[in-house]
Scaffold this active site. Structure first.
Site, short mmCIF file in Angstrom:
data_model
loop_
_atom_site.label_atom_id
_atom_site.label_comp_id
_atom_site.label_asym_id
_atom_site.label_seq_id
_atom_site.Cartn_x
_atom_site.Cartn_y
_atom_site.Cartn_z
N LYS A 167 -100.37 3.70 18.67
CA LYS A 167 -100.77 2.38 19.19
C LYS A 167 -99.57 1.45 19.27
CE LYS A 167 -100.38 0.06 15.13
NZ LYS A 167 -99.39 -1.01 14.91
N ASP A 170 -105.00 0.74 9.96
CA ASP A 170 -104.89 1.14 11.36
C ASP A 170 -105.68 2.43 11.67
OD1 ASP A 170 -103.17 -0.96 11.87
OD2 ASP A 170 -101.36 0.25 11.62
O1 C5P Z 1 -103.69 -0.66 5.10
P1 C5P Z 1 -102.34 -0.04 4.95
O2 C5P Z 1 -102.25 0.87 3.77
O3 C5P Z 1 -101.87 0.62 6.22
O4 C5P Z 1 -101.34 -1.24 4.71
C1 C5P Z 1 -100.05 -1.02 4.22
C2 C5P Z 1 -99.48 -2.31 3.65
O5 C5P Z 1 -99.23 -3.24 4.71
C3 C5P Z 1 -100.40 -3.05 2.71
O6 C5P Z 1 -100.25 -2.59 1.39
C4 C5P Z 1 -99.91 -4.48 2.84
O7 C5P Z 1 -98.72 -4.70 2.11
C5 C5P Z 1 -99.53 -4.56 4.31
N1 C5P Z 1 -100.63 -5.09 5.14
C6 C5P Z 1 -100.98 -6.42 5.05
N2 C5P Z 1 -101.99 -6.93 5.81
C7 C5P Z 1 -102.65 -6.12 6.68
C8 C5P Z 1 -102.31 -4.75 6.80
C9 C5P Z 1 -101.29 -4.27 6.01
O8 C5P Z 1 -100.36 -7.17 4.28
N3 C5P Z 1 -103.63 -6.64 7.42
#
Ligand code: C5P
Length: 296
Positions: free
Chosen positions: A8, A135
């Site tokens: 994406k 994602d």
């Molecule tokens: O959800 P995911 O594990 O992919 O997110 C990785 C990191 O990215 C999270 O631990 C956070 O630090 C940051 N993040 C965030 N806000 C979001 C998505 C991700 O701060 N909406």
């Protein structure tokens, strides 16, 4: 059982203040591209992972692997033995801000759902996906969609396409948490309101006009990614000088995504970016692309 799921870009990514749970409230428009992760699921002993393709050596094979976590979560939810070998073929840059790991998880979910005959519905897969990463739900859905919350609450967007994209790949990855933390640092003291996708982005998507879309691409994480990786500002400048309709850091970077007028223009841009020496490699892709699906 083999499945694929798309990469994406975020054609708009607005980031709100940090939440108590450490995440940031987002308002984003996800757009799936025809760069795919392929996952082959075969019966195994426990959950194991192997990886091939560019950057394979940087992909963890243990419990941190998002495809492995997806298989484990699905087995536990459906009450079956987690017994599968997952072979990943990387078509999406590793740690590039294009959700390659999330695509692995989405492809693993649909592949294991078919292999194990667990027959979970799409909304159940979506719930599991949201537990694996912000994602992952979009990698399941594909197309073009507005994401809110952490990015996991999705509404399909009206969009005409296809759009032609050129991706400038950078050396090394940028860890997503570090980019969000850098944004918080850059914003220190500033009042940050609720994020919203600008109306002009939705209107441009409905029009199908790449010139309009190129002019309104926006990413609140871009300044933070460029602060951590100053070379990205130069890559974006060169893309603009070469006549890209718009250019933006993809997600948390470091990949830069440029919009082209048509396929010929995309090829010219790809050649120009390569000749300028401002990126490790280039890829061309079109969007929107279908979400995760089993190929058989
Ligand atoms: O959800 P995911 O594990 O992919 O997110 C990785 C990191 O990215 C999270 O631990 C956070 O630090 C940051 N993040 C965030 N806000 C979001 C998505 C991700 O701060 N909406």
């Amino acid at each position: 059982m083999t499945a694929r799921a798309p990469a994406k870009v975020n054609v708009a990514l607005r980031v709100g203040p940090p939440r108590p749970d450490g995440y940031h409230e987002l308002a984003t428009v996800f757009h799936a591209l025809t760069l795919y992760e392929h996952v082959a699921a075969t019966p195994g002993d426990g959950v194991s992972v192997s990886v091939e393709g560019p950057g394979a050596e940087d992909v963890p094979l243990d419990g941190r692997n998002l495809a492995a976590r997806a298989a484990t979560a699905l087995a536990s939810y459906a009450g079956v033995d987690a017994a599968v070998h997952l072979h990943l073929v990387k078509g999406v840059p590793v740690a590039g801000g294009m959700a390659g790991g999330s695509a692995d998880a989405a492809a693993a979910l649909v592949a294991c759902n078919a292999l194990w005959g667990t027959r979970l519905a799409r909304h159940e897969l979506h719930l599991l996906a949201a537990g694996i990463g912000s994602d992952v739900p979009f990698a399941l859905l594909g197309g073009t969609a507005v994401g809110t919350g952490r990015g996991e609450r999705l509404t399909p967007a009206l969009s005409r396409g296809p759009y032609q994209w050129v991706l400038a790949l950078a050396d090394g990855g940028l860890p997503t948490p570090a980019v969000f933390a850098e944004l918080d640092r850059l914003r220190a003291g500033a009042r940050v309101g609720e994020p919203a996708v600008p109306d002009r982005v939705m209107a441009a998507l409905r029009s199908g006009d790449p010139e309009r879309l190129g002019a309104v691409l926006v990413n609140d994480l871009q300044a933070a990614a460029c602060s951590l990786r100053p070379a990205l500002a130069r890559t974006l400048d060169v893309g603009h000088e070469l006549g890209a309709l718009g250019g933006v850091v993809s997600g948390s970077g470091p990949t830069c995504a440029f919009l082209a007028r048509d396929a010929e223009h995309a090829l010219d841009l790809a050649v120009g970016l390569t000749a300028a020496g401002v990126c490790r490699d280039v890829r061309r892709a079109t969007g929107p692309a279908q979400g995760a699906r089993v190929l058989g």
